[in-house]
Design a protein around this motif. Structure first.
Motif, mmCIF file in Angstrom:
data_model
loop_
_atom_site.group_PDB
_atom_site.id
_atom_site.type_symbol
_atom_site.label_atom_id
_atom_site.label_comp_id
_atom_site.label_asym_id
_atom_site.label_seq_id
_atom_site.Cartn_x
_atom_site.Cartn_y
_atom_site.Cartn_z
ATOM 1 N N PHE A 47 0.728 -0.953 -0.283
ATOM 2 C CA PHE A 47 -0.164 -0.549 0.227
ATOM 3 C C PHE A 47 1.116 1.516 -0.206
ATOM 4 O O PHE A 47 0.711 2.761 -0.715
ATOM 5 C CB PHE A 47 -0.897 0.310 1.513
ATOM 6 N N TRP A 48 2.330 1.072 0.599
ATOM 7 C CA TRP A 48 3.132 2.358 0.362
ATOM 8 C C TRP A 48 3.102 3.233 -1.131
ATOM 9 O O TRP A 48 4.137 3.936 -1.076
ATOM 10 C CB TRP A 48 3.882 2.019 1.235
ATOM 11 N N ASN A 49 2.949 2.119 -1.784
ATOM 12 C CA ASN A 49 3.497 2.214 -3.321
ATOM 13 C C ASN A 49 1.969 2.645 -3.837
ATOM 14 O O ASN A 49 2.592 3.177 -4.872
ATOM 15 C CB ASN A 49 4.054 0.596 -3.840
ATOM 16 N N ALA A 50 0.921 2.610 -4.042
ATOM 17 C CA ALA A 50 0.057 2.818 -4.204
ATOM 18 C C ALA A 50 -0.144 4.248 -4.590
ATOM 19 O O ALA A 50 -0.460 4.879 -3.234
ATOM 20 C CB ALA A 50 -0.777 2.103 -3.884
ATOM 21 N N ALA A 51 -0.237 5.030 -5.925
ATOM 22 C CA ALA A 51 -0.641 6.002 -6.285
ATOM 23 C C ALA A 51 -2.013 6.462 -6.075
ATOM 24 O O ALA A 51 -3.248 8.171 -5.146
ATOM 25 C CB ALA A 51 0.399 6.769 -7.515
ATOM 26 N N ASP A 52 -2.800 5.616 -6.355
ATOM 27 C CA ASP A 52 -3.984 5.908 -6.222
ATOM 28 C C ASP A 52 -4.946 6.014 -5.120
ATOM 29 O O ASP A 52 -4.262 4.718 -4.288
ATOM 30 C CB ASP A 52 -4.770 5.134 -7.241
ATOM 31 N N PRO A 53 -5.734 6.559 -4.393
ATOM 32 C CA PRO A 53 -6.067 6.244 -2.785
ATOM 33 C C PRO A 53 -6.762 4.857 -2.553
ATOM 34 O O PRO A 53 -6.566 4.514 -1.859
ATOM 35 C CB PRO A 53 -6.597 7.974 -3.152
ATOM 36 N N GLN A 54 -7.738 4.903 -3.486
ATOM 37 C CA GLN A 54 -8.255 4.126 -3.169
ATOM 38 C C GLN A 54 -7.796 2.373 -3.735
ATOM 39 O O GLN A 54 -7.860 1.440 -2.594
ATOM 40 C CB GLN A 54 -9.793 3.664 -4.690
ATOM 41 N N GLN A 55 -6.734 2.382 -4.608
ATOM 42 C CA GLN A 55 -5.768 1.130 -4.430
ATOM 43 C C GLN A 55 -4.651 1.133 -3.219
ATOM 44 O O GLN A 55 -4.730 0.081 -2.370
ATOM 45 C CB GLN A 55 -4.445 1.596 -5.979
ATOM 46 N N ARG A 56 -4.679 2.336 -2.913
ATOM 47 C CA ARG A 56 -4.005 2.064 -1.384
ATOM 48 C C ARG A 56 -4.798 1.509 -0.600
ATOM 49 O O ARG A 56 -4.381 0.893 0.307
ATOM 50 C CB ARG A 56 -3.830 3.396 -1.239
ATOM 51 N N GLN A 57 -5.832 2.459 -0.089
ATOM 52 C CA GLN A 57 -7.030 1.560 0.740
ATOM 53 C C GLN A 57 -6.940 0.122 0.777
ATOM 54 O O GLN A 57 -6.892 -0.959 1.774
ATOM 55 C CB GLN A 57 -7.893 2.160 0.968
ATOM 56 N N SER A 58 -7.529 -0.082 -0.451
ATOM 57 C CA SER A 58 -7.810 -1.884 -0.825
ATOM 58 C C SER A 58 -6.629 -2.228 -0.005
ATOM 59 O O SER A 58 -6.435 -3.201 0.470
ATOM 60 C CB SER A 58 -7.660 -2.023 -2.014
#
Length: 158
Positions: free
Chosen positions: A102-113
């Motif tokens: 999650f620490w690498n995800a740029a998209d907030p929804q992807q980060r949350q998932s």
């Protein structure tokens, strides 16, 4: 201290055996189901792993499916459960930071998932580690490779 010593009896109270067995069925069944699912959906899961930059994604999915299947079946049956729990620990320790980063995800929804899945896996890792501390043989387990006993067979949940 074992539950038997705590309660001052020769065996665990029946409700403890029943809840432990139910927990094993749910926990082991979860991993067994997902291991089988890895093989049923090998191509699709390999594509997702490849998108996450996992090297040799098809081999990685097959290996993770093997760890899940062995671990889940072992916990479910109570057959060499420390080895099964170790397989689950290996799976979770390897997959969680690589697939749910999650620490690498740029998209907030992807980060949350990814964060939700990472934290879920962390809790499951804790449960698997806890199971490794339980003495074998487990109550209501398949009596393969277990020491001989003069007591009631292990499959009886009395």
């Amino acid at each position: 201290m074992s539950l038997a010593k705590h309660y001052g009896t020769g065996s665990n109270p029946p409700f403890m055996k029943a809840t432990f067995l139910l927990g094993r069925i749910l926990f082991g069944g979860f991993f067994l189901y997902n291991g089988i699912n890895h093989f049923k959906n090998l191509k699709m899961m390999s594509q997702y792993a490849g998108a996450k930059k996992i090297p040799a994604p098809e081999a990685a999915i097959a290996l993770s499916g093997t760890l899940l299947t062995i671990g889940g079946a072992s916990i479910l049956l109570g057959l060499k459960p420390k080895i099964g729990a170790a397989a689950i620990v290996a799976f979770l320790a390897g997959v969680s930071p690589s697939m749910h980063d999650f620490w690498n995800a740029a998209d907030p929804q992807q980060r949350q998932s990814d964060m939700i899945h990472f934290m879920k896996n962390l809790a499951l890792l804790g449960a698997a580690l806890s199971l490794m501390g339980i003495e074998e043989p487990w109550p209501a387990s398949v009596p393969v490779g277990q020491p001989e006993s003069n007591s009631v067979p292990r499959l009886v949940a009395a």
